[in-house]
Every structure is written in structure tokens, then in C-alpha cells.
Scaffold this active site. Structure first.
Site, PDB file in Angstrom:
ATOM      1  N   ASP A   1      62.759  20.772  -5.907  1.00 32.70           N
ATOM      2  CA  ASP A   1      63.206  21.273  -4.610  1.00 32.70           C
ATOM      3  C   ASP A   1      62.973  20.239  -3.515  1.00 32.70           C
ATOM      4  O   ASP A   1      63.773  20.090  -2.599  1.00 32.70           O
ATOM      5  CB  ASP A   1      62.473  22.567  -4.275  1.00 32.70           C
TER       6      ASP A   1
ATOM      7  N   LEU B   1      53.956  53.343   7.286  1.00 36.18           N
ATOM      8  CA  LEU B   1      52.647  53.994   7.304  1.00 36.18           C
ATOM      9  C   LEU B   1      52.466  54.761   8.598  1.00 36.18           C
ATOM     10  O   LEU B   1      52.935  54.342   9.652  1.00 36.18           O
ATOM     11  CB  LEU B   1      51.540  52.942   7.210  1.00 36.18           C
TER      12      LEU B   1
ATOM     13  N   LYS C   1      45.945  44.858   7.604  1.00 40.36           N
ATOM     14  CA  LYS C   1      47.374  45.127   7.746  1.00 40.36           C
ATOM     15  C   LYS C   1      47.995  43.867   8.336  1.00 40.36           C
ATOM     16  O   LYS C   1      47.767  43.528   9.492  1.00 40.36           O
ATOM     17  CB  LYS C   1      47.624  46.321   8.652  1.00 40.36           C
TER      18      LYS C   1
ATOM     19  N   ASP D   1      50.636  41.262   9.779  1.00 40.63           N
ATOM     20  CA  ASP D   1      51.784  41.366  10.661  1.00 40.63           C
ATOM     21  C   ASP D   1      52.882  40.413  10.178  1.00 40.63           C
ATOM     22  O   ASP D   1      53.053  39.325  10.711  1.00 40.63           O
ATOM     23  CB  ASP D   1      51.325  40.995  12.077  1.00 40.63           C
TER      24      ASP D   1
ATOM     25  N   LYS E   1      45.131  51.067  13.415  1.00 38.24           N
ATOM     26  CA  LYS E   1      45.514  49.939  14.245  1.00 38.24           C
ATOM     27  C   LYS E   1      44.346  49.436  15.080  1.00 38.24           C
ATOM     28  O   LYS E   1      43.428  50.192  15.403  1.00 38.24           O
ATOM     29  CB  LYS E   1      46.665  50.341  15.188  1.00 38.24           C
TER      30      LYS E   1
ATOM     31  N   CYS F   1      72.024  60.110  39.594  1.00 38.98           N
ATOM     32  CA  CYS F   1      72.094  59.068  38.571  1.00 38.98           C
ATOM     33  C   CYS F   1      72.455  57.741  39.239  1.00 38.98           C
ATOM     34  O   CYS F   1      73.470  57.669  39.936  1.00 38.98           O
ATOM     35  CB  CYS F   1      73.143  59.450  37.534  1.00 38.98           C
TER      36      CYS F   1
ATOM     37  N   CYS G   1      76.200  56.634  37.752  1.00 34.60           N
ATOM     38  CA  CYS G   1      77.468  57.313  38.058  1.00 34.60           C
ATOM     39  C   CYS G   1      77.390  58.161  39.317  1.00 34.60           C
ATOM     40  O   CYS G   1      78.393  58.711  39.758  1.00 34.60           O
ATOM     41  CB  CYS G   1      77.923  58.157  36.877  1.00 34.60           C
TER      42      CYS G   1
ATOM     43  N   CYS H   1      70.639  62.814  34.068  1.00 33.03           N
ATOM     44  CA  CYS H   1      71.950  62.769  34.700  1.00 33.03           C
ATOM     45  C   CYS H   1      72.778  63.899  34.105  1.00 33.03           C
ATOM     46  O   CYS H   1      72.797  64.090  32.889  1.00 33.03           O
ATOM     47  CB  CYS H   1      72.595  61.414  34.402  1.00 33.03           C
TER      48      CYS H   1
ATOM     49  N   CYS I   1      79.448  59.865  32.292  1.00 33.54           N
ATOM     50  CA  CYS I   1      78.581  58.841  32.893  1.00 33.54           C
ATOM     51  C   CYS I   1      78.664  57.591  32.012  1.00 33.54           C
ATOM     52  O   CYS I   1      78.353  57.644  30.825  1.00 33.54           O
ATOM     53  CB  CYS I   1      77.142  59.335  32.962  1.00 33.54           C
TER      54      CYS I   1
HETATM   55  S1  IVH Z   1      51.041  49.394   2.062  1.00 27.37           S
HETATM   56  C1  IVH Z   1      53.403  52.957   0.915  1.00 27.37           C
HETATM   57  N1  IVH Z   1      49.458  47.460   2.753  1.00 27.37           N
HETATM   58  O1  IVH Z   1      52.912  47.762   7.077  1.00 27.37           O
HETATM   59  C2  IVH Z   1      52.577  51.917   1.527  1.00 27.37           C
HETATM   60  N2  IVH Z   1      51.458  47.768   3.993  1.00 27.37           N
HETATM   61  O2  IVH Z   1      53.656  50.232   8.491  1.00 27.37           O
HETATM   62  C3  IVH Z   1      53.303  50.670   1.697  1.00 27.37           C
HETATM   63  N3  IVH Z   1      51.800  46.128   5.769  1.00 27.37           N
HETATM   64  O3  IVH Z   1      56.122  48.174   5.776  1.00 27.37           O
HETATM   65  C4  IVH Z   1      52.659  49.749   2.567  1.00 27.37           C
HETATM   66  N4  IVH Z   1      49.979  44.971   5.400  1.00 27.37           N
HETATM   67  O4  IVH Z   1      55.189  45.814   5.905  1.00 27.37           O
HETATM   68  C5  IVH Z   1      50.592  48.100   3.012  1.00 27.37           C
HETATM   69  N5  IVH Z   1      47.998  45.751   3.223  1.00 27.37           N
HETATM   70  C6  IVH Z   1      49.124  46.388   3.480  1.00 27.37           C
HETATM   71  C7  IVH Z   1      49.991  45.992   4.513  1.00 27.37           C
HETATM   72  C8  IVH Z   1      51.152  46.710   4.743  1.00 27.37           C
HETATM   73  C9  IVH Z   1      51.067  45.083   6.142  1.00 27.37           C
HETATM   74  C10 IVH Z   1      53.056  46.544   6.412  1.00 27.37           C
HETATM   75  C11 IVH Z   1      54.210  46.737   5.483  1.00 27.37           C
HETATM   76  C12 IVH Z   1      54.728  48.112   5.740  1.00 27.37           C
HETATM   77  C13 IVH Z   1      54.146  48.415   7.062  1.00 27.37           C
HETATM   78  C14 IVH Z   1      53.953  49.897   7.207  1.00 27.37           C
END
Ligand code: IVH
Length: 702
Positions: free
Chosen positions: A45, A95, A136, A138, A333, A427, A430, A445, A451
Site C-alpha cells: 500500500d 445507548l 466511551k 468519541d 456521560k 411570526c 410571515c 406561528c 408560513c
Molecule cells: S457499545 C449496543 N461501547 O457510542 C451497544 N459503544 O451511543 C453498542 N461508543 O454507536 C455500543 N464507545 O459509536 C459501545 N465502548 C463502547 C463505545 C461505544 C463509543 C459509541 C458507539 C455507539 C454510541 C452509542
């Protein structure tokens, strides 16, 4: 393969350059064929990249020599319209979010209350429940399908049901195994997150900038943009990584727990998150959250919280899902990121349903990695309560994907003479009267679709990603088409091509358009002439009808015709159709009122009449329930069940394709009666509905 003997680009004469470009075009085309069609690449590649870079460099020096068949002009293999759509074998869930410890405790109480038998409850007591706790990430989730251990498909999540086929791109990630090690099931879908580290992201952006290319706002956008490239060599040049964390369809059992599954994933060659921790009890999970929050700056990639997953798969399976999220996992979160900035202006936006929403234009400010220049002020009461004025210094916050909000003003920083915001009673678009219904916080409105703002917003919603998903029709275009009278309501979209150029300048000649983009738009529209019922319902933009409700309605009524007939009949509240609507679980009186109001409007019925001839609405397909004895049947549960709770019984019935209603009507197929059943049994007897004991029900569903 080093370009041995190749002359440095700066020293090439024009004729040498011409010959070299021809050689590169042929050579790259040969490698493209080998890689994409024969699945048998001849070079590495990196060497392939080198060829493309050399081609690009020569073209940059000699722009007049660019060949019509140059590799830089060719879009990578794959449908020219973008990516092919793929329906996930099992939906990719999202989730549910928890924002504080209390939300998390509440979630796990719910898990415990889902079960009734002591031996089940013992496993899910919040103090001791076994969980997997993990960051989790991002990024963006991806689905990889392996057949007999070979990667055969890679897709984006899309709307959770249908994603995009980005196989060629995902194949370029080093973290994505093309061939699994050891013994793997015949069929397995592996899910995980595609992401970029912060350092890689910064370096990449620098390189992009130096090359005069697009800059990304944050690692998440960069990862998503890199996966959705038509040319896989671009994806390959981006520093993407992949961590696996879930499975979709799988042909046989591979593990009993989440923890064990992660070990297996590693054995097959996947990376899993080394920070994932097997914990016992909710307190330990919360401690994990606190630790991750503290360690967050040192974690090389962005995380926006942690995920807790019930460890045992048997429990996960029984818990099932609610609408689009599993009942066995939750995202906890991190607190929202905040920043201070000035309000430059406040204006009123008019939404699809006429709601007037105040919006603050802000001095752009970086909030946790994202530039924010706008925040919602929600409604009339909110703006008054917070007393936000033009010129104020405010605290803005951003949590996850939600629209940034103004938390509070900084009173001591208020400029002299700042005046309180006066909320309009007309409004702003409109000029019609804008009113508040009794007890409502929203001022609306009253002009409906006359509108322009409401009409345009409805069109925008209609073509949006989770609705008709018509690519290439941005907000600006919709507004321009509307103002020009070209597209006034959704059906007009489907006659756009045949009307194009008649009495008005053709789209291809308008500002911002050309022959190619116009053709692409027509193609995108015609590709969407078939649409699943739930998307269609969602696209109509009925008040309170989001994706989950649209799915519920699609599932209940099955076809557009049946739904429409029922809604028209249900206008009469003594009708059976009304009783039936009212009996649908999760549809309350206020939602029913909005649904009926939509169908009461002549204009909406006309729109539906027109659409009927222009698009094919596919009946709702019951998910994977072939062989299920209760698919399509309507069931009502009443009284106390002993084997499982009402919630579990309902989840189970739904997963087998049955509809669960809250009250008995002529449409009910089975009434399942537990102990101490009340009036429902009598009603069933009266209507001749079949009554089953809990045991009989369990026998029926096997
Ligand atoms: S589990 C059924 N684990 O969060 C459960 N999701 O809000 C499937 N994500 O679409 C998800 N880190 O893109 C899981 N350690 C983690 C994660 C994770 C990020 C994201 C994932 C999902 C979104 C849900």
C-alpha cells in the site's frame, strides 16, 4: 518498490513529464484492478501511495498535462453516487445516556426490576451486578462482517438500520483484521469504534493545511470524514484506528460474558480497549467513571463518558432493547464542557411545526474542542428566566451531540444599557399571529404551511438523513427552490426533473449548480422513490412523531394504506380505530391528538394523495420472526406474572414479532392472564378474545 532511476519531479522536462504521467496512469490503473477486482494487490500500500503522490506532484507542476484518464481524476471504484447502502443484519443500537450517579442508579434499579425470580434477581442486584466498564470513545461506529474468518463487508452505522458500504476504506485500517486468526464462527458481525488520537489528528490537520486541503474541527469529524472517502487511498493515508466492543449477528455462541468475548476478540486479532474493566456492583462502576474523568487528559483519544455493560450475555439477551437502545448498557456521560463568551445578537427561528425558538449568536468560542457560535435559548420562558440580553457575557455548555446551551449570564459583566429581550407575538417570518396554547411553553406561528419558514423546515425535514435521505439538497438549495416556487411541498421533489427548465431556468444553470450536480440530485431523488413505511411516517414531520414513534406506528399498522385508513376513521372517537390507536402502548393522548390533527388537515391529506402516486412505500417488515408462532399477533398482558416481569414478557413478545397492546379490543389475538387479573379478562370474554395462562403463553412461544 522504490522508483528506481526515476527523475526528481523538479527536474523533469515537459516531454519527460508527459511520458511519466502516461506510465503512472497505466501502472496505477493496473494496481487498482489487482486490488479491487482481483483482490490480489501486487505492491504494498505504501508503494501504491508513492505512485499516486508522484502523479499528483507532476500534475501540480504541469497542470496543462493532466490526462483525461488521470488517476487523480478518477473516482475510486464503487457507485459514483457515493456508497452503496447496506441493511444491517441486526440493528446497530445507540445507548441511553446517564448524566449523573442518580441516573445510573436508576438505570440499574430498572435492570433489577426487570426480573422477578429470585435466582435471576440475585445476579442483577445493583450492589453486586457484574459489569464491564469502559471508556466511551468519541469516534464513529463501524460494523465488520466476517464469513469463515474473512472480512467480507465493512459498513458505517448510518441510521442504525441502514449504513453505507465502506469496505474498501475500512480494509485499509491496520487495526481491522482482514483474516481472523484461529477458529472463528462461520458468520460474525463485529462492531467497534473507528477513531483518531489527538496527536495524530493535530499532525494530520497540519499536513492538510500545508497542502491547502480541508481542515477538520475535531478528531471525531476527522475520523468520520476519512472513512467516507470515495478514494480508499485517502482513507489509507489517514491515521485511523479501530477498537472492537460488540457483536451483531453471529452464527454460534462464542462467549458467555462480555469479558470473555473481549478475550476472544483479541485472539482473533482485534484490538480491544485495555482500559475496559470488569467490575462488580454499581459503586465500583461509578468509581471507574470518576477515575476516567480524572485521567481523561492523559488518554490519547477523546472520550465523552464511560459505558457500563451487563457482563453476562444470557442476561443481556433477556433484557433486550427499548426502541433504539439496549436495556443492558448505558453511557454515563462526563459533565458538559463550558466556556464564556458574549452574545452578539438574539433572533427567533421558526421550526417545522411553527415553534418560535430564540437563538443566541455568540462570539465564536472553543468549547471542549468544538467551535461554538450559536446557542439555543429554548423558549420564551427560558430567555426570561435567565434574562439573557444582547451584549451579555454568558456561560455556554455543550454536552455530547446536543445543541449548545446557555447556562447562565455573568451579571457583573452586563454592559450598560443592555435591554431585556422582548419576545415577539407575531411570526418574524410571515407576520401571522404567534400564540401559546394553554399550559404550553412554546409559542407557535398560527399560519401552518402558508408560513414560508414552516414550509421550508418541513421540506428540510422531509429530505433529511433519517427521513428520505436525499443527498445534495442542502438548506440553501431548499430555500432557493421554495422561494422560486419550484418546490413548495414534498411531492414537488418527485416531479422536479420532468419540470426542470420548463418556464424557469434549468437547475444546472443556477447559482451553485452545474450539469453534474443537477444530475446527481435527480438521481438521488429517484433512488428514494422506494421508502420503508417507518421512514415515510417520520418524514411527514408530524408533531411529536420521532423515529421511535414512526417505527411503532409502522409496526402496528403495517402498510401506509392501513395506517391512513385507521387515522381517518379514528377522527371519530367512538370508532374502533380510535380504541385501537389508544390501546397502542407508548402512544398517549397528546400524541394521539397530534396524529389525528395531522390527518384532519385537508392539506396533509392532499400531500399524501399526491405522494401515493410518486413514491412506493414499502410495508413494514417484521424483524426476523420467520417461524415465530406469534408474529403479527396482538397480545395484551394482565395481572401478575410469575416467570418474568411484565417488561420482560413484553420485550420477549416483541422480539418474536408480536405487537403488545395496553388494552383489550376486537383486534387482540391473545390475552395473557397472570394472578389477580382485573377487568381485562371479562372484556376479553365478552369480545371472544382467546385467553391464555402464563404457562400456556410460554408453551406457545416455546
Ligand atoms: S457499545 C449496543 N461501547 O457510542 C451497544 N459503544 O451511543 C453498542 N461508543 O454507536 C455500543 N464507545 O459509536 C459501545 N465502548 C463502547 C463505545 C461505544 C463509543 C459509541 C458507539 C455507539 C454510541 C452509542
Amino acid at each position: 518498490m522504490k522508483e528506481a532511476g526515476a527523475i526528481a519531479v523538479e527536474r523533469l522536462s515537459e516531454s519527460e513529464a508527459r511520458a511519466e504521467l502516461q506510465r503512472l496512469a497505466d501502472e496505477i490503473a493496473r494496481h487498482d484492478r489487482a486490488y479491487h477486482q482481483e483482490d490480489a494487490p501486487i505492491i504494498s500500500d505504501a508503494d501504491y501511495d508513492r505512485l499516486r503522490r508522484r502523479n499528483a506532484a507532476i500534475e501540480k507542476r504541469f497542470p496543462t498535462l493532466i490526462r483525461p484518464d488521470s488517476p487523480s481524476r478518477k473516482v475510486a471504484p464503487g457507485p459514483a453516487q457515493g456508497f452503496a447502502k447496506v441493511t444491517h443484519r441486526r440493528p446497530m443500537l445507540s445507548l441511553e445516556n446517564a448524566f449523573d450517579d442518580e441516573d445510573v442508579q436508576g438505570f440499574f434499579k430498572g435492570v433489577r426490576n426487570f426480573f422477578v425470580k429470585p435466582e435471576d434477581v440475585a445476579k442483577v442486584e445493583p450492589d453486586t451486578i457484574e459489569l464491564m466498564a469502559e471508556p466511551k470513545i468519541d469516534g464513529l461506529s463501524a460494523n465488520l462482517i466476517y464469513e469463515h474468518g474473512t472480512l467480507i463487508l465493512g459498513a458505517t452505522r448510518g441510521d442504525g438500520t441502514v449504513g453505507e458500504d465502506v469496505t474498501a476504506n475500512l480494509r485499509t485500517l491496520a487495526d481491522v483484521p482482514k483474516q481472523l486468526k484461529g477458529k472463528a464462527p462461520d458468520l460474525m458481525e463485529v462492531r467497534g469504534e473507528v477513531y483518531m488520537t489527538r496527536d495524530d489528528f493535530l499532525a494530520m490537520n497540519q499536513a492538510q493545511e500545508a497542502a491547502g486541503e480541508k481542515i477538520f474541527a475535531n478528531p471525531r469529524n476527522a475520523a468520520a470524514g476519512s472513512v467516507r472517502q470515495l478514494d480508499p487511498t485517502i482513507t489509507q493515508s489517514r491515521p485511523l484506528r479501530f477498537l472492537a466492543y460488540a457483536f451483531g449477528e453471529i452464527s454460534g455462541p462464542v462467549a458467555k460474558t462480555q469479558a470473555e468475548f473481549y478475550k476472544r476478540l483479541q485472539g482473533w486479532g482485534f484490538k480491544v480497549n485495555p482500559l475496559a474493566k470488569h467490575v462488580a456492583g454499581v459503586e465500583a462502576a461509578l468509581a471507574f467513571h470518576a477515575r476516567m474523568l480524572a485521567e481523561r487528559p492523559g488518554i490519547p483519544y477523546d472520550i465523552d463518558g464511560v459505558v457500563y455493560k451487563v457482563n453476562e450475555f444470557a442476561l443481556q439477551e433477556r433484557l433486550g432493547m427499548v426502541s433504539r437502545a439496549p436495556r443492558w448498557a448505558i453511557a454515563h456521560k462526563f459533565p458538559a464542557e463550558q466556556a464564556r463568551t458574549r452574545v452578539n445578537e438574539i433572533w427567533i427561528s421558526v421550526g417545522r411545526t411553527g415553534a418560535l425558538t430564540p437563538v443566541a449568536e455568540l462570539e465564536p468560542v472553543n468549547v471542549g474542542g468544538v467551535m461554538v457560535s450559536r446557542a439555543t435559548l429554548h423558549n420564551e420562558d427560558e430567555i426570561q428566566r435567565k434574562d439573557v440580553r444582547v451584549g451579555d457575557l454568558v456561560i455556554v455548555q455543550r454536552a455530547g451531540d446536543v445543541i449548545p446551551q446557555i447556562v447562565a449570564i455573568v451579571p457583573e459583566e452586563r454592559p450598560k444599557g443592555a435591554r431585556a429581550f422582548k419576545f415577539p407575538d407575531h411570526c418574524p417570518v410571515c407576520g401571522s399571529l404567534a400564540m401559546r396554547e394553554p399550559d404550553a411553553v412554546v409559542r407557535r406561528c398560527t399560519a401552518g404551511l402558508t408560513c414560508p419558514a414552516q414550509a421550508v423546515e418541513r421540506l428540510r425535514h422531509f429530505v433529511s438523513r433519517d427521513a428520505f435521505d436525499i443527498e445534495g439538497l442542502g438548506d440553501k438549495h431548499i430555500r432557493a427552490f421554495y422561494e422560486d416556487g419550484l418546490v413548495k411541498s414534498p411531492p414537488d421533489l418527485f416531479t422536479l426533473e420532468e419540470r426542470d427548465g420548463k418556464g424557469r431556468p434549468p437547475i444546472a444553470e443556477r447559482e451553485g449548480w452545474g450539469p453534474i450536480s443537477a444530475k446527481k440530485l435527480f438521481d438521488a431523488i429517484s433512488q428514494r422513490r422506494r421508502i420503508p413505511l417507518d421512514r415515510f411516517i417520520y418524514a411527514l414531520g408530524i408533531r411529536q412523531v420521532g423515529q421511535a414513534t414512526a417505527k411503532l406506528l409502522a409496526r402496528h399498522y403495517g402498510t401506509l394504506e392501513a395506517w391512513r385508513k385507521a387515522m381517518e376513521e379514528a377522527q371519530d372517537q367512538s370508532s374502533e380505530a380510535f380504541t385501537d390507536l389508544d390501546a397502542i402502548d407508548q402512544i398517549g393522548p397528546s400524541l394521539a391528538t397530534d396524529l389525528l390533527a395531522f390527518f384532519a388537515e385537508q392539506h396533509n391529506r392532499e400531500t399524501l394523495d399526491q405522494l401515493k402516486h410518486l413514491v412506493a412505500v414499502e410495508p413494514f417488515v417484521q424483524p426476523r420472526t420467520t417461524g415465530s408462532p406469534v408474529a403479527g399477533k396482538t397480545v395484551v398482558f394482565t395481572g401478575t406474572l410469575v416467570e418474568m416481569t411484565r417488561s420482560e414478557a413484553k420485550a420477549r413478545a416483541e422480539s418474536l414479532g408480536a405487537k403488545v397492546a395496553g388494552s383489550v379490543s376486537k383486534k387482540t389475538d391473545y390475552l395473557v392472564v397472570g394472578a389477580d387479573a382485573g377487568s381485562k379478562a371479562a372484556k376479553a370474554a365478552e369480545l371472544g378474545v382467546k385467553t391464555l395462562s402464563e404457562q400456556e403463553w410460554l408453551t406457545l412461544i416455546g
